[in-house]
Design a protein around this motif. Structure first.
Motif: not given
Length: 322
Positions: A27, A29, A47
């Motif tokens: 992911f 962030k 995310y």
């Protein structure tokens, strides 16, 4: 000079290791403020997948951390593998702050049961209000973040699980003035609660309107959030067992996973051990809109029997070691 160079190299190696660990996740962030200013500012972490999995808008899971409304953080490292799993499987995750309404009260000595109950009511109300603010922020940014507004799920652990269940109960019954923070007619597409409950200042659980599908995990020996119910005067904190019974009697969809002789570790263990169950619930109940009532019971052979009959003071000590 050698000591300075050695220390500098050590710091660089630590930072490189930290960055490498973060890069293992799939992911990206990004942090945003969604409420307040200065010391009162609340943040959320968004995310999303590093590489787009689909052009279709993604479902979004709003996560609320645990900590007895007195401690905790939205970005605890132990949550990251769970968030990563969800992102890899096509979900956006938003982990939020909320005001810790029991932070000061948990440090005070000599509070009566009535005083502590009053602080608890206020803490739950604040957390729900902050969840609604964060939800509204997500809705406002849904197009920018490629989120499906009709598939927003609230997920919480411990105090966070109380918050998401309380929020759903409030939406279904119109019991919070802050409901006007949400668009008219809004409801979550699903609720996932790791060791949570619903607090009512009086009366039993009821559902004026149809709740969204609810998934609950709970240990029957939980000393921090009641598995069944805890009543005091006219007030009650109703755990997963009581909630499941009301959903069952009204023929509403739910998924109740109970653990025999387990305590409050069920506030976090399912994020590691039951990820596939969570994903099945999301795909079946939320995405495919199947209406089931599922009850699972896990019993470990040879696990010792433990105390399960707790009173008000037991739960206070269990949460705050008072």
């Amino acid at each position: 000079m050698k000591k300075i160079i050695t220390l500098t190299i050590g710091i660089l190696l630590f930072l490189n290791g930290l960055l490498a660990a973060q890069s293992d996740y799939s992911f990206v962030k990004k942090t945003h403020s969604f409420r307040g200013e200065g010391n009162e500012t609340l943040y959320l972490d968004h995310y999303s997948a590093k590489e787009k999995i689909s052009n279709q808008p993604t479902p979004c899971i709003i996560f609320v951390f645990g900590g007895a409304f007195a401690r905790g953080s939205r970005d605890v490292p132990k949550y990251m593998p769970y968030f990563d799993y969800l992102v890899k499987n096509g979900y956006t995750v938003v982990s939020i702050d909320y005001r810790l309404g029991l932070k000061e009260a948990s440090q005070q000595q000599g509070l009566s049961q009535e005083e502590f109950a009053g602080h608890f009511i206020n803490a739950v109300d604040m957390a729900v209000e902050d969840l609604f603010d964060a939800t509204n922020f997500v809705l406002e940014h849904a197009s920018e973040w490629n989120i499906d507004k009709k598939q927003i799920i609230a997920n919480g652990s411990s105090a966070g699980a109380v918050t998401v269940l309380q929020a759903e109960h409030a939406i279904c019954n119109g019991t919070y003035n802050v409901l006007n923070k949400l668009p008219a007619g809004f409801n979550y597409a699903g609720i996932i609660a790791f060791a949570g409950g619903i607090f009512l200042p009086e009366g039993d659980i009821y559902w004026q309107n149809h709740p969204c599908p609810i998934m609950m995990f709970h240990g029957d020996a939980d000393l921090q959030v009641p598995f069944d119910r805890l009543t005091y005067a006219n007030m009650g904190l109703y755990g997963a067992k009581s909630i499941a019974e009301t959903l069952d009697s009204n023929n509403y969809p739910y998924y109740f996973y109970q653990f025999e002789n387990y305590g409050h570790e069920i506030a976090s263990d399912p994020m590691q051990d039951n990820k596939e169950d969570v994903l099945w619930f999301l795909h079946t109940f939320v995405r495919d809109k199947k209406a089931y009532q599922v009850v699972k019971e896990q019993k470990e052979i040879g696990r010792p029997e433990v105390k399960k009959d707790f009173g008000f003071d037991d739960y206070v000590r269990g949460n705050f070691d008072r």
